[in-house]
Every structure is written in structure tokens, then in C-alpha cells.
Design a protein around this motif. Structure first.
Motif, short mmCIF file in Angstrom:
data_model
loop_
_atom_site.label_atom_id
_atom_site.label_comp_id
_atom_site.label_asym_id
_atom_site.label_seq_id
_atom_site.Cartn_x
_atom_site.Cartn_y
_atom_site.Cartn_z
N HIS A 70 0.81 -1.21 0.00
CA HIS A 70 0.00 0.00 0.00
C HIS A 70 0.85 1.27 0.00
O HIS A 70 0.35 2.35 -0.21
CB HIS A 70 -0.96 -0.01 1.19
CG HIS A 70 -2.03 -1.04 1.03
ND1 HIS A 70 -3.18 -0.82 0.33
CD2 HIS A 70 -2.09 -2.33 1.45
CE1 HIS A 70 -3.91 -1.92 0.34
NE2 HIS A 70 -3.28 -2.84 1.00
N ALA A 71 2.15 1.11 0.24
CA ALA A 71 3.03 2.27 0.23
C ALA A 71 3.68 2.45 -1.14
O ALA A 71 4.32 3.45 -1.39
CB ALA A 71 4.11 2.12 1.31
N LEU A 72 3.48 1.47 -2.03
CA LEU A 72 4.11 1.55 -3.35
C LEU A 72 3.37 2.49 -4.28
O LEU A 72 2.16 2.68 -4.15
CB LEU A 72 4.15 0.16 -4.00
CG LEU A 72 5.11 -0.87 -3.42
CD1 LEU A 72 4.97 -2.18 -4.19
CD2 LEU A 72 6.54 -0.36 -3.52
N ALA A 73 4.10 3.07 -5.24
CA ALA A 73 3.45 3.84 -6.30
C ALA A 73 2.66 2.87 -7.18
O ALA A 73 3.03 1.70 -7.29
CB ALA A 73 4.51 4.55 -7.13
N PRO A 74 1.56 3.36 -7.79
CA PRO A 74 0.70 2.46 -8.57
C PRO A 74 1.46 1.62 -9.59
O PRO A 74 1.22 0.42 -9.74
CB PRO A 74 -0.26 3.42 -9.27
CG PRO A 74 -0.31 4.61 -8.40
CD PRO A 74 1.03 4.72 -7.75
N ARG A 75 2.42 2.24 -10.27
CA ARG A 75 3.15 1.52 -11.30
C ARG A 75 4.02 0.42 -10.71
O ARG A 75 4.04 -0.71 -11.20
CB ARG A 75 4.00 2.50 -12.10
CG ARG A 75 4.72 1.89 -13.27
CD ARG A 75 5.58 2.95 -13.95
NE ARG A 75 6.68 2.35 -14.65
CZ ARG A 75 6.70 2.13 -15.96
NH1 ARG A 75 5.66 2.49 -16.70
NH2 ARG A 75 7.72 1.57 -16.54
N ALA A 76 4.71 0.74 -9.60
CA ALA A 76 5.56 -0.25 -8.96
C ALA A 76 4.71 -1.40 -8.42
O ALA A 76 5.09 -2.57 -8.50
CB ALA A 76 6.34 0.40 -7.83
N ARG A 77 3.53 -1.06 -7.89
CA ARG A 77 2.64 -2.10 -7.38
C ARG A 77 2.17 -2.99 -8.52
O ARG A 77 2.11 -4.21 -8.40
CB ARG A 77 1.45 -1.45 -6.66
CG ARG A 77 0.66 -2.44 -5.86
CD ARG A 77 -0.26 -1.73 -4.91
NE ARG A 77 -1.19 -0.87 -5.60
CZ ARG A 77 -1.56 0.33 -5.18
NH1 ARG A 77 -1.09 0.82 -4.07
NH2 ARG A 77 -2.40 1.04 -5.88
N ALA A 78 1.84 -2.35 -9.65
CA ALA A 78 1.34 -3.10 -10.80
C ALA A 78 2.40 -4.07 -11.32
O ALA A 78 2.06 -5.08 -11.93
CB ALA A 78 0.90 -2.15 -11.91
N GLN A 79 3.68 -3.76 -11.07
CA GLN A 79 4.73 -4.66 -11.53
C GLN A 79 4.77 -5.95 -10.73
O GLN A 79 5.29 -6.95 -11.20
CB GLN A 79 6.10 -3.96 -11.45
CG GLN A 79 6.25 -2.90 -12.52
CD GLN A 79 7.50 -2.07 -12.33
OE1 GLN A 79 8.18 -2.17 -11.32
NE2 GLN A 79 7.80 -1.23 -13.30
N SER A 80 4.21 -5.93 -9.51
CA SER A 80 4.29 -7.15 -8.72
C SER A 80 2.94 -7.77 -8.37
O SER A 80 2.90 -8.88 -7.87
CB SER A 80 5.11 -6.90 -7.44
OG SER A 80 4.83 -5.64 -6.92
N VAL A 81 1.84 -7.07 -8.62
CA VAL A 81 0.52 -7.65 -8.37
C VAL A 81 -0.33 -7.51 -9.62
O VAL A 81 -0.43 -6.42 -10.19
CB VAL A 81 -0.21 -6.93 -7.22
CG1 VAL A 81 -1.53 -7.63 -6.91
CG2 VAL A 81 0.65 -6.87 -5.99
N ALA A 82 -0.95 -8.59 -10.06
CA ALA A 82 -1.85 -8.51 -11.21
C ALA A 82 -3.18 -9.13 -10.85
O ALA A 82 -3.25 -10.03 -10.01
CB ALA A 82 -1.24 -9.22 -12.41
N ILE A 83 -4.25 -8.64 -11.47
CA ILE A 83 -5.58 -9.14 -11.11
C ILE A 83 -6.34 -9.63 -12.35
O ILE A 83 -6.03 -9.25 -13.48
CB ILE A 83 -6.44 -8.05 -10.43
CG1 ILE A 83 -6.66 -6.86 -11.37
CG2 ILE A 83 -5.80 -7.60 -9.14
CD1 ILE A 83 -7.74 -5.90 -10.91
N VAL A 84 -7.31 -10.49 -12.11
CA VAL A 84 -8.35 -10.75 -13.09
C VAL A 84 -9.65 -10.42 -12.38
O VAL A 84 -9.91 -10.95 -11.30
CB VAL A 84 -8.36 -12.21 -13.58
CG1 VAL A 84 -9.54 -12.47 -14.49
CG2 VAL A 84 -7.07 -12.54 -14.31
#
Lengths: 327, 357
Positions: A70-84
């Protein structure tokens, strides 16, 4: 390693909080498949989106490795978490390959130009999701099962650390569901990615998941290996309020029936098991001892095949005839 | 790209179909150049191609009538049509992606109507202030008109963006058409308040028309349109993500709100400016992106967005050319041609894939 630390999921509007999932602490190992089970409205999606970082938690932290999601920037978070998500994807001109390549967006530059490594990752994800054969086709032409496998590949192309799959198998028929679950388990093991799947497929989840997260309505989340949760009774309790009975012996769910009448059953082998199932389906309680007021069913292996005998009547040729003969 | 080992060879990787978009884009550039040339060469007055060329090279006699016509009439008209068409095609595609609706566009969503009301309000205010309407005459007037139109367009778009969260995509289109009617009515009523001689300046503007735009107008119109097109082209990557819906876009790290705001501002600025100087041009906004999709067979914005702009510009030039071809008995209206070309495309979209979202 995903580490959920005293996480409280829910919604905040002004000063009031609505807690959906109270304090949850657990971990998910790389390569593990977690199935999140619970009745509708228990907050499965809320929990998924909170873990994924798109929804702020009311309290607690979610760690992926040594990073606070939750402290990561959206882009950095998107690099490690993906959703369907459960949203339907309608972009008929997009080919399967292009859809999966969209997963590389958090890794590419301003105009989204793909490098050789990006392309290799896309091909790899397609292979793990068993979707290579449909990659050249526009997704408007694909079946639901094929599209779900592509969405899975897209998520995997985006992140190989944590996948959050919200009811990935919901629109699929049974063979397709079994297929996707098989792909999912293999993919988790091969890629070392932690996978959390919310599903209504209790039976498949019991058979496939490394861990179950049971989320009863309003109750705390229960975590464990499927078999542990069955033995502790947690599995039965989680669904008891919904009027579904879990039979720990069969490992199957059953609709409780008000008109419980006893039937005694004798015989052996496969025919005996399926006869018992049919009788239960028809609303009878099956017992092995004979009794006074109890109808008696015998499964007999005769020369011309299996026969069923009700009390002392004539042998019947099928289970259907047997059930029809019972009041 | 090579197929990974142990897998069936893939023919259609991203590069498998990569040739087609490049060829289509080149063809569209060629079409645009030809349409532009035709617009300069053809008109009610016959001017020799050599003279036109000489003028463009800056080697013409300043007093020559032909040169005067090309310089003051045909060249600004051709530039306006190209800019206007590119705006319609580009902003149509932007709105279709943002609203996830193949039938969206600045005209059909009532945005150009809103821009027109903005201009009408501005005229009334200026008129009430007692000064003569200078809009078509000077730079100051042009800025005022463009600003008013941009505000009208932005207000309508903001309203539609909110409405899109509450109502379905078909209802949204009906709402847009109703707004267009409402805007037309409001514009007439507003202009009724203006003294006749000042209102008359705007009568021609009631119908879409690329003619009559002066160099002074172009000095405002062109930067606004180029700014809008340029910022749209910077958004090709997030726009691709928007195809999967905002939730997916967000999960891919796209700053959804900011992208939407930039895109809506770009549409407001350029569609507003074009409406301010050319009036409302119908149908091309919906038809051009769809035709571009059909030509490129892709939904990747890095191909589709330039294609929609180029095709829009070329089609607007051709449509404008048809309105003033020599030999016609009467004046043909631009929107008549736009409707004849565009409406069948819209009907085709409706029948072909009603639920593309």
C-alpha cells in the motif's frame, strides 16, 4: 512471499467504518494456490481488492517480500501484483497476444514499446496458461474458457509474484472449470507465483488448493489446508448458515431435506455407493441395519447384471425404477 | 519473433500483422496529400496547377487574382478542413475508448452542441456589453469564441462523463442526441436576443462549413487543434489499457483519473475550437474511427489514433471538395455529405455488434 499483517478490510465513509473482514494475519508462499471461499456478500472481492492495493485497508499492512504494497506507487505495485476481475472484457479486435501483451504495460516505456524480453515474457505466460494456440485469434471470436485463460496469461505476464483472480471460473462449464483449475495449479508451481483465487467451486477448491481461506459472512477468515478445515469442522460451519450441509465422509455438499426417512441398504461395490447416493438425493437417510418400520433395499449381483430389490419385490433393472418405486 | 520451443509456431505475434498498419498509414498519408492538393486545385474559378504551385513556393505575383483566391480562400479552407477532420476522427476515437462505446463521438454525445451554446452565450454577452461582434474579424474575437466553445464543450463532456456512470451506453447516446437538439434550440433562442445585423453574421455558421475561416481564425484554431491531437497521441499507451475497463487499467498502474481528464480536456479544446469556427459537423466523428478500425484491423491506439486523424482529415477534405465542385447547380451542404457517408456506417455498427461496449 505474501504476508498479510493484521489487515482489516472494509469501507470508510467520513468518520464511520464498515468492517468487512476483521483482523487477518496470514502468509502465502510462492507457488502456492490459495482458494478464497465464502458465501456471496461475505466480502471476498473487498478482501481481494484490499490485498491487491486498489482499496486502502482500514488497518494493517500487506507485505510482498519486504515491500509494503500500500506504500508503493501504482506503477511499482502493478509490476508485482496482477488481477483478473469479474468484469467482462469486450475488445473484439484485440488478438489474444495483444491482450496478454497489455500485461507488460507497467514494465514498458512511455509508448508501450515491447522489448525482446517483454515478448518472451508474453510467450512464456501464454504457454503456462495453456493459451498459446488461441493467441493469434481476435478475442471477440473466442469462447469464455479460452478468454479466461488469456486473462490469466495477461495477469501472469504482468506479475510473477502475486496473482489475484476474482471468480476466474465463474462463467465456465464444468469441464472448462476443471481445466482452468488444473492449469492454475501447474502455473503456480512452475512460475513460483502466489495465486489467490476466489471461487464458488467448493468441490474443486477442496481438491486443488494448497490452502483455503474460508470467509463466513461477518466472521473472521479461517486459513488452513483444505483437509485441516474439513477435520476441524470449520468448513461445515462456514456454510451452515446458507443451508448447505457438508458431509465430511464424502467430502461433498448436500442439500438438507426436511422429509428424512430411513432406508436400509445392503450390497457391495460401486453399485452400492451409487445406490446410496441416489437414495440420499431422493431424500432418504441410508443405514446398514435393518429395522421394523424401515424399507429394505438390496443390491444384488445377478448373472444378467446388477439388480435392485425393494423389500421382497421383484428384482429391478435400474436405480431409476428403484427410486420410482419408493414413495 | 521466434516461437518458444515446444510450442506450435505462432504466426500472429504482434509482428505477424505488423505490416498492415504501416501500409495503411502510408496510404492514408498519400490520400490526405491528394485530397489537400485537390482542394487547392479545384474550385469555381479555374486556376492553373502551375500557378498554385508557384504560389505555394512563394514565387507568385501578389496582385494575381488566382494567387489571391488560393491564398485567401482555398489554402485556409483546405487547412481548416484537414484540421477539422483530424479533430473529428481523433476525438471520436478518444471518446469511444473512454466511454467504451463504439458509437460515441463529440457530435453524437452533444459536445459540439454544447460548444455552440457556449459561443451563443458569448455573443449575447458581448452584444449586451454593447460592442460590435468582432469574432470573425480579429484575433481577440477568435480567442473569445474558441474559449467560449471550449467551455461549452467541457461542460457537456463533464456532464456526460457523470451520466455514463449512471445510465447504459444506449441511453447515453439518446441523451447526447437530446442535448444536441436542446443546444440547437438554445442557440437559436440566444441569438434571437442579439440585434439582427449582428446575429446575421452567425447565420451561415448554423450549418457546418469549413469555408470562411480566415487566417486570423486559423491562428487560434490550428494551435488548439494541434495541441489536442498532440496530447491525444501521448496517451496511446494508457488508452490501450482502457480497452479492458478502468479497473484493469488501474491495476496496470495507469493513473486513470488523470488520463481521463487530459483526454477530455483535449477533446474539449479541439472539438470546441473546430465547432467555434466551422459550426457543427455531424457523423464523421462516429464513422471515421470505425472505418479506421476496419482498415487497420487493430485496436492498438498507436496505429488507430493516427489512422483516425489522417482518415478524418482526408474525408473532411473530400467532403468539403464535394460541396464546391464546379458544375453544381446549388450549394451542397457539408452535413448533407457527412450524413450520406457517415449515417450508413453508424447503421452498420448498430447492426453488426450491438453490444461491443
Amino acid at each position: 512471499m505474501l504476508r498479510v499483517d493484521a489487515l482489516v478490510a472494509g469501507y470508510r465513509s467520513g468518520a464511520t467504518q464498515r468492517i468487512v473482514v476483521p483482523a487477518l494475519s496470514t502468509t502465502v508462499r510462492p507457488g502456492h494456490l490459495v482458494c478464497l471461499l465464502g458465501p456471496n456478500g461475505a466480502g471476498k472481492s473487498t478482501l481481494m481488492h484490499t490485498i491487491g492495493g486498489s482499496l486502502a485497508p482500514l488497518a494493517g499492512r500487506v507485505w510482498l517480500g519486504d515491500r509494503d504494497l500500500h506504500a508503493l506507487a501504482p506503477r511499482a505495485r502493478a509490476q508485482s501484483v496482477a488481477i483478473v476481475t469479474t468484469e467482462r472484457v469486450t475488445a473484439p479486435l484485440l488478438t489474444g497476444w495483444q491482450l496478454v501483451a497489455l500485461g507488460r504495460q507497467p514494465h514498458t516505456g512511455w509508448f508501450g514499446t515491447l522489448t525482446d524480453e517483454d515478448r518472451a515474457r508474453v510467450d512464456h505466460a501464454l504457454r503456462l496458461a495453456a493459451a498459446t494456440d488461441v493467441a493469434p485469434r481476435p478475442i471477440g471470436d473466442l469462447s469464455d474458457g479460452e478468454r479466461q485463460r488469456l486473462l490469466l496469461a495477461r495477469a501472469l505476464a504482468q506479475s510473477d509474484q502475486l496473482l489475484l483472480l476474482d471468480e476466474l471460473t465463474a462463467f465456465l462449464d464444468l469441464p472448462r472449470r476443471v481445466d482452468v483449475m488444473r492449469v492454475l495449479r501447474q502455473l503456480a508451481r512452475e512460475s513460483g507465483c502466489a495465486v489467490v483465487l476466489s471461487t464458488h467451486d467448493l468441490d474443486l477448491a477442496l481438491r486443488t488448493a494448497d490452502r483455503l481461506w474460508l470467509l463466513p459472512r461477518g466472521g473472521p477468515l479461517q486459513v488452513g489446508a483444505p483437509e485441516d478445515l474439513v477435520l476441524s469442522g470449520a468448513f461445515r460451519d462456514a456454510f451452515a448458515a446458507d443451508g448447505i450441509e457438508f458431509d465430511a465422509h464424502d467430502g461433498a455438499f448436500r442439500l438438507p431435506d426436511a422429509r428424512v426417512r430411513a432406508v436400509s441398504l445392503e450390497g457391495e461395490g460401486l453399485a452400492l455407493r451409487w445406490t446410496a447416493r441416489a437414495l440420499e438425493r431422493a431424500g432418504f437417510r441410508v443405514q446398514s441395519q435393518r429395522g421394523d418400520q424401515v424399507r429394505r433395499v438390496r443390491v444384488v449381483a445377478a448373472r444378467e447384471g446388477t439388480r435392485w430389490q425393494l423389500d421382497d419385490g421383484a428384482p429391478l433393472a435400474s436405480i431409476a425404477e428403484l427410486i420410482d418405486g419408493l414413495p | 519473433m521466434t516461437a518458444p520451443s515446444g510450442v506450435l509456431p505462432i504466426t500472429a505475434s504482434p509482428s505477424g500483422t505488423a505490416r498492415r498498419p504501416q501500409v495503411v498509414l502510408l496510404l492514408l498519408v498519400a490520400l490526405l496529400v491528394m485530397a489537400f492538393a485537390a482542394e487547392l486545385l479545384m474550385g469555381t474559378v479555374a486556376i492553373a496547377p502551375a500557378d498554385v504551385l508557384a504560389l505555394l513556393m512563394g514565387r507568385a505575383d501578389a496582385d494575381d487574382t488566382g494567387a489571391l483566391i488560393v491564398r485567401t480562400v482555398r489554402l485556409p479552407r483546405a487547412l481548416t478542413a484537414a484540421l477539422g477532420g483530424a479533430t473529428l476522427g481523433g476525438s471520436g476515437l478518444l471518446l469511444q475508448t473512454l466511454f467504451r462505446n463504439r458509437l460515441a463521438g463529440p457530435w453524437i454525445l452533444g459536445v459540439t452542441g454544447g460548444a455552440r451554446v457556449g459561443v451563443a452565450v458569448w455573443i449575447v454577452l458581448v452584444s449586451l456589453a454593447g460592442s460590435f461582434v468582432p469574432a470573425r474579424l480579429g484575433i481577440g474575437g477568435s480567442i473569445g469564441v474558441a474559449l467560449a466553445a471550449g467551455c461549452g464543450a467541457a461542460a457537456t463532456l463533464a456532464f456526460m462523463a457523470i451520466a455514463a456512470r449512471r445510465i447504459g451506453s444506449v441511453s447515453l447516446l439518446i441523451l447526447g442526441l437530446m442535448l444536441t437538439f436542446l443546444a440547437g434550440g438554445l442557440t437559436s433562442v440566444l441569438l434571437h436576443l442579439v440585434p439582427e445585423d449582428q446575429g446575421r453574421v452567425w447565420e451561415a455558421w448554423n450549418d457546418g462549413n469549413f469555408g470562411g475561416v480566415t487566417w486570423a481564425n486559423l491562428r487560434i484554431l490550428a494551435p488548439l487543434v494541434l495541441l489536442g491531437l498532440g496530447s491525444a497521441l501521448l496517451l496511446v499507451k494508457p488508452l490501450d489499457a482502457f480497452q479492458l475497463g478502468e479497473r484493469y487499467a488501474e491495476s496496470m498502474g495507469v493513473p486513470v483519473r488523470r488520463v481521463r481528464q487530459i483526454a477530455l480536456c483535449a477533446v474539449s479544446a479541439m472539438a470546441g475550437a473546430v465547432t467555434a469556427f466551422c459550426g457543427v459537423v455531424a457523423f464523421l466523428d462516429v464513422a471515421v474511427p470505425q472505418l479506421a478500425r476496419g482498415l487497420c484491423r487493430t485496436s492498438e491506439h498507436r496505429v488507430l489514433l493516427p489512422a483516425a486523424m489522417l482518415l478524418g482529415a482526408a474525408m473532411a477534405l473530400c467532403a468539403d471538395l464535394l460541396t464546391h465542385l464546379p458544375g453544381g447547380n446549388r450549394i451542397l451542404h457539408l452535413n448533407a455529405i457527412a450524413a450520406v457517408i457517415g449515417a450508413p456506417v453508424v447503421i452498420w455498427i448498430v447492426f453488426r455488434r450491438p453490444d461491443d461496449g
